[in-house]
Design a protein around this motif. Sequence first.
Motif, PDB file in Angstrom:
ATOM      1  N   VAL A 206       0.818  -1.209   0.000  1.00 31.11           N
ATOM      2  CA  VAL A 206       0.000   0.000   0.000  1.00 31.11           C
ATOM      3  C   VAL A 206       0.851   1.258   0.000  1.00 31.11           C
ATOM      4  O   VAL A 206       0.467   2.274  -0.593  1.00 31.11           O
ATOM      5  CB  VAL A 206      -0.973  -0.006   1.208  1.00 31.11           C
ATOM      6  N   ARG A 207       2.015   1.221   0.622  1.00 31.59           N
ATOM      7  CA  ARG A 207       2.847   2.430   0.675  1.00 31.59           C
ATOM      8  C   ARG A 207       3.323   2.874  -0.706  1.00 31.59           C
ATOM      9  O   ARG A 207       3.771   4.007  -0.877  1.00 31.59           O
ATOM     10  CB  ARG A 207       4.043   2.211   1.598  1.00 31.59           C
ATOM     11  N   TYR A 208       3.202   1.980  -1.708  1.00 32.03           N
ATOM     12  CA  TYR A 208       3.602   2.337  -3.075  1.00 32.03           C
ATOM     13  C   TYR A 208       2.399   2.646  -3.969  1.00 32.03           C
ATOM     14  O   TYR A 208       2.568   2.843  -5.169  1.00 32.03           O
ATOM     15  CB  TYR A 208       4.441   1.210  -3.689  1.00 32.03           C
ATOM     16  N   GLN A 212      -0.440   7.311  -1.442  1.00 32.10           N
ATOM     17  CA  GLN A 212       0.530   7.129  -0.378  1.00 32.10           C
ATOM     18  C   GLN A 212       1.935   7.528  -0.841  1.00 32.10           C
ATOM     19  O   GLN A 212       2.699   8.149  -0.094  1.00 32.10           O
ATOM     20  CB  GLN A 212       0.529   5.673   0.104  1.00 32.10           C
ATOM     21  N   ALA A 213       2.265   7.193  -2.082  1.00 34.11           N
ATOM     22  CA  ALA A 213       3.573   7.579  -2.621  1.00 34.11           C
ATOM     23  C   ALA A 213       3.676   9.092  -2.762  1.00 34.11           C
ATOM     24  O   ALA A 213       4.713   9.692  -2.465  1.00 34.11           O
ATOM     25  CB  ALA A 213       3.798   6.907  -3.969  1.00 34.11           C
ATOM     26  N   ALA A 214       2.589   9.725  -3.184  1.00 34.65           N
ATOM     27  CA  ALA A 214       2.591  11.183  -3.309  1.00 34.65           C
ATOM     28  C   ALA A 214       2.796  11.842  -1.950  1.00 34.65           C
ATOM     29  O   ALA A 214       3.494  12.854  -1.828  1.00 34.65           O
ATOM     30  CB  ALA A 214       1.280  11.659  -3.934  1.00 34.65           C
ATOM     31  N   GLY A 215       2.189  11.277  -0.901  1.00 29.66           N
ATOM     32  CA  GLY A 215       2.366  11.811   0.442  1.00 29.66           C
ATOM     33  C   GLY A 215       3.801  11.724   0.917  1.00 29.66           C
ATOM     34  O   GLY A 215       4.305  12.640   1.582  1.00 29.66           O
ATOM     35  N   GLY A 225       6.766   4.495   8.264  1.00 30.73           N
ATOM     36  CA  GLY A 225       6.031   3.515   7.481  1.00 30.73           C
ATOM     37  C   GLY A 225       5.812   3.877   6.031  1.00 30.73           C
ATOM     38  O   GLY A 225       5.097   3.180   5.318  1.00 30.73           O
ATOM     39  N   ALA A 226       6.415   4.990   5.573  1.00 32.33           N
ATOM     40  CA  ALA A 226       6.233   5.426   4.181  1.00 32.33           C
ATOM     41  C   ALA A 226       7.440   5.017   3.345  1.00 32.33           C
ATOM     42  O   ALA A 226       8.513   4.721   3.869  1.00 32.33           O
ATOM     43  CB  ALA A 226       6.044   6.936   4.125  1.00 32.33           C
ATOM     44  N   ALA A 227       7.254   5.001   2.044  1.00 31.05           N
ATOM     45  CA  ALA A 227       8.355   4.709   1.135  1.00 31.05           C
ATOM     46  C   ALA A 227       9.349   5.852   1.127  1.00 31.05           C
ATOM     47  O   ALA A 227       9.014   6.993   1.468  1.00 31.05           O
ATOM     48  CB  ALA A 227       7.811   4.460  -0.269  1.00 31.05           C
TER      49      ALA A 227
END
Length: 256
Positions: A206-208, A212-215, A225-227
């Motif tokens: 989900v992080r991709y 979520q990637a834009a965030g 927990g983010a990419a």
Amino acid sequence: MTTYGITPIRVLRSEWHKLWTVRSTWITLLTAVTLVLGVGLLMGATYTSDGGDSDVDTVVLTLYGSQLGGIALAVLGILLTAGEYATGLIRATLTAVPHRRPVLWAKAAVFTGVVFTGSLLTALLTFEVAQIFLGDTDQAASLTDDGVLAALAGNAAGVTLLGVIALGLGAALRSVPGALGAFIGGVMILPEMLGMLPYAFVDTAVRYFPTQAAGALGSATPLPGAASPGAALLALLLWAGAALAVPALSLTRRDV
């Protein structure tokens, strides 16, 4: 007798003129700017150091409105492609450019240039104006601080690529309501629903996802927990490329 051939520059010029001669372009762009700037001003004016938000990244805090502004820009991307099918203008467009695919590339290029430039300028303005109110708080920052400019540019890139995905959905589905529903449901809501599943591999995947990637691109400090910004940008580019590849393949195989 002078003859005029079809060249990439002429197709780009045509799409540029079409973009700026419809009222929806001005409405959606002004709406996006107003939302980002307005929310940024609200966050700056109401923020207090003892309010419990000191752990929020400064760029994220001031650009909360980009989530709403991004929806307006996604609508613009959908109207740029699916809107032509709704009005029937696409028949004239593809008659003038019979190879078809250059039209899609030109639309994507014009949209990307306009939206990225506008989003970056809006982010810079919003950050600077918000800092007028945040100067005496624990969220005080400047453009020269580590990661701030990169986060502002990343925010603009993320919003732009989300818009390109919407543009691709519009071209693939050829329906404004259908593309808007697919964008909101598939790009914005579905990842949030998947994130509630109790599986580690789902959290990693989900992080991709696009939002979520834009965030992750729009934060001056790493988000838990983010990419990573590089991986997030690559993921967004792949999503945008896939969103454009589908209509590019169908353009030469389907009737108008």
